[in-house]
Design a protein around this motif. Structure first.
Motif, PDB file in Angstrom:
ATOM      1  N   ARG A 177      11.468  -1.608  -5.559  1.00 57.67           N
ATOM      2  CA  ARG A 177      12.328  -1.985  -4.436  1.00 57.67           C
ATOM      3  C   ARG A 177      11.665  -2.915  -3.429  1.00 57.67           C
ATOM      4  O   ARG A 177      12.307  -3.821  -2.911  1.00 57.67           O
ATOM      5  CB  ARG A 177      12.823  -0.736  -3.710  1.00 57.67           C
ATOM      6  CG  ARG A 177      13.799   0.064  -4.538  1.00 57.67           C
ATOM      7  CD  ARG A 177      14.371   1.182  -3.731  1.00 57.67           C
ATOM      8  NE  ARG A 177      15.249   2.002  -4.551  1.00 57.67           N
ATOM      9  CZ  ARG A 177      15.926   3.023  -4.091  1.00 57.67           C
ATOM     10  NH1 ARG A 177      15.838   3.364  -2.817  1.00 57.67           N
ATOM     11  NH2 ARG A 177      16.705   3.719  -4.891  1.00 57.67           N
ATOM     12  N   VAL A 178      10.402  -2.689  -3.121  1.00 56.84           N
ATOM     13  CA  VAL A 178       9.766  -3.461  -2.039  1.00 56.84           C
ATOM     14  C   VAL A 178       8.396  -4.030  -2.402  1.00 56.84           C
ATOM     15  O   VAL A 178       7.690  -4.530  -1.538  1.00 56.84           O
ATOM     16  CB  VAL A 178       9.648  -2.617  -0.741  1.00 56.84           C
ATOM     17  CG1 VAL A 178      10.995  -2.220  -0.225  1.00 56.84           C
ATOM     18  CG2 VAL A 178       8.754  -1.415  -0.937  1.00 56.84           C
ATOM     19  N   GLY A 179       8.039  -3.991  -3.663  1.00 55.97           N
ATOM     20  CA  GLY A 179       6.708  -4.425  -4.069  1.00 55.97           C
ATOM     21  C   GLY A 179       6.377  -5.870  -3.743  1.00 55.97           C
ATOM     22  O   GLY A 179       5.234  -6.213  -3.483  1.00 55.97           O
TER      23      GLY A 179
ATOM     24  N   ALA B 148       1.806  -7.331   3.953  1.00 59.20           N
ATOM     25  CA  ALA B 148       2.586  -6.389   3.150  1.00 59.20           C
ATOM     26  C   ALA B 148       2.760  -5.078   3.922  1.00 59.20           C
ATOM     27  O   ALA B 148       1.945  -4.743   4.786  1.00 59.20           O
ATOM     28  CB  ALA B 148       1.881  -6.122   1.832  1.00 59.20           C
ATOM     29  N   PRO B 149       3.799  -4.324   3.589  1.00 61.91           N
ATOM     30  CA  PRO B 149       4.012  -3.043   4.259  1.00 61.91           C
ATOM     31  C   PRO B 149       3.055  -1.964   3.759  1.00 61.91           C
ATOM     32  O   PRO B 149       2.453  -2.088   2.695  1.00 61.91           O
ATOM     33  CB  PRO B 149       5.460  -2.695   3.897  1.00 61.91           C
ATOM     34  CG  PRO B 149       5.700  -3.391   2.603  1.00 61.91           C
ATOM     35  CD  PRO B 149       4.876  -4.641   2.654  1.00 61.91           C
ATOM     36  N   ILE B 150       2.957  -0.914   4.551  1.00 64.33           N
ATOM     37  CA  ILE B 150       2.174   0.277   4.205  1.00 64.33           C
ATOM     38  C   ILE B 150       3.146   1.445   4.192  1.00 64.33           C
ATOM     39  O   ILE B 150       3.869   1.670   5.170  1.00 64.33           O
ATOM     40  CB  ILE B 150       1.059   0.523   5.230  1.00 64.33           C
ATOM     41  CG1 ILE B 150       0.112  -0.673   5.265  1.00 64.33           C
ATOM     42  CG2 ILE B 150       0.321   1.822   4.938  1.00 64.33           C
ATOM     43  CD1 ILE B 150      -0.818  -0.678   6.462  1.00 64.33           C
TER      44      ILE B 150
ATOM     45  N   SER C  54       0.851  -1.189   0.000  1.00 63.60           N
ATOM     46  CA  SER C  54       0.000   0.000   0.000  1.00 63.60           C
ATOM     47  C   SER C  54       0.888   1.239   0.000  1.00 63.60           C
ATOM     48  O   SER C  54       1.740   1.387   0.876  1.00 63.60           O
ATOM     49  CB  SER C  54      -0.902  -0.002   1.233  1.00 63.60           C
ATOM     50  OG  SER C  54      -1.589   1.225   1.339  1.00 63.60           O
ATOM     51  N   ILE C  55       0.700   2.099  -0.993  1.00 60.85           N
ATOM     52  CA  ILE C  55       1.446   3.356  -1.085  1.00 60.85           C
ATOM     53  C   ILE C  55       0.431   4.487  -1.192  1.00 60.85           C
ATOM     54  O   ILE C  55      -0.470   4.434  -2.026  1.00 60.85           O
ATOM     55  CB  ILE C  55       2.352   3.400  -2.326  1.00 60.85           C
ATOM     56  CG1 ILE C  55       3.313   2.212  -2.344  1.00 60.85           C
ATOM     57  CG2 ILE C  55       3.124   4.717  -2.378  1.00 60.85           C
ATOM     58  CD1 ILE C  55       4.060   2.049  -3.654  1.00 60.85           C
ATOM     59  N   SER C  56       0.592   5.498  -0.346  1.00 57.87           N
ATOM     60  CA  SER C  56      -0.281   6.662  -0.451  1.00 57.87           C
ATOM     61  C   SER C  56       0.536   7.935  -0.280  1.00 57.87           C
ATOM     62  O   SER C  56       1.665   7.904   0.217  1.00 57.87           O
ATOM     63  CB  SER C  56      -1.415   6.599   0.571  1.00 57.87           C
ATOM     64  OG  SER C  56      -0.916   6.585   1.884  1.00 57.87           O
ATOM     65  N   PHE C  57      -0.043   9.037  -0.716  1.00 60.62           N
ATOM     66  CA  PHE C  57       0.622  10.332  -0.658  1.00 60.62           C
ATOM     67  C   PHE C  57      -0.265  11.321   0.085  1.00 60.62           C
ATOM     68  O   PHE C  57      -1.473  11.358  -0.132  1.00 60.62           O
ATOM     69  CB  PHE C  57       0.875  10.868  -2.074  1.00 60.62           C
ATOM     70  CG  PHE C  57       1.813  10.018  -2.878  1.00 60.62           C
ATOM     71  CD1 PHE C  57       3.182  10.226  -2.814  1.00 60.62           C
ATOM     72  CD2 PHE C  57       1.335   9.011  -3.703  1.00 60.62           C
ATOM     73  CE1 PHE C  57       4.055   9.446  -3.553  1.00 60.62           C
ATOM     74  CE2 PHE C  57       2.196   8.218  -4.450  1.00 60.62           C
ATOM     75  CZ  PHE C  57       3.557   8.443  -4.370  1.00 60.62           C
ATOM     76  N   GLU C  58       0.360  12.101   0.962  1.00 62.93           N
ATOM     77  CA  GLU C  58      -0.321  13.191   1.658  1.00 62.93           C
ATOM     78  C   GLU C  58       0.535  14.442   1.481  1.00 62.93           C
ATOM     79  O   GLU C  58       1.669  14.491   1.940  1.00 62.93           O
ATOM     80  CB  GLU C  58      -0.484  12.873   3.141  1.00 62.93           C
ATOM     81  CG  GLU C  58      -1.421  11.723   3.412  1.00 62.93           C
ATOM     82  CD  GLU C  58      -1.537  11.381   4.888  1.00 62.93           C
ATOM     83  OE1 GLU C  58      -0.996  12.133   5.730  1.00 62.93           O
ATOM     84  OE2 GLU C  58      -2.161  10.347   5.182  1.00 62.93           O
ATOM     85  N   ILE C  59      -0.025  15.419   0.802  1.00 66.04           N
ATOM     86  CA  ILE C  59       0.699  16.660   0.556  1.00 66.04           C
ATOM     87  C   ILE C  59      -0.090  17.806   1.163  1.00 66.04           C
ATOM     88  O   ILE C  59      -1.281  17.956   0.903  1.00 66.04           O
ATOM     89  CB  ILE C  59       0.935  16.880  -0.949  1.00 66.04           C
ATOM     90  CG1 ILE C  59       1.765  15.706  -1.493  1.00 66.04           C
ATOM     91  CG2 ILE C  59       1.639  18.209  -1.195  1.00 66.04           C
ATOM     92  CD1 ILE C  59       1.958  15.712  -2.968  1.00 66.04           C
TER      93      ILE C  59
END
Length: 82
Positions: free
Chosen positions: A37-39, A49-51, A3-8
């Protein structure tokens, strides 16, 4: 699944919904690099899986927070991202 997310600037951002093409390309490249790299990484003990959350006031100063089921997974992922 990773899980990949973005907070701007305190707001969740979806790279696909950014109007600025340069910012979109930057976030997509960051996402692609993380997946490369870590998928495939999963915890050998918990099968989780990592977050990863990339956050910052601007795209130029994003930092990454890694969380997961246990300290071992988090440490492994941080090492792979370094």
């Amino acid at each position: 699944m990773l899980s990949i997310s973005f907070e701007i600037n305190g707001k969740k951002v979806d790279p696909d919904n950014i109007a600025d093409e340069l910012e979109k390309a930057i976030l997509k490249k960051i996402e692609e690099t993380i997946v490369e790299r870590v998928g495939a990484v999963r915890c050998s003990e918990h099968d989780a899986a990592p977050i990863i959350v990339a956050h910052g006031q601007k795209i130029e100063n994003l930092t990454f927070k890694v969380s997961g089921c246990c300290a071992r997974l988090i440490g492994d992922v941080k090492a792979m991202l370094s």
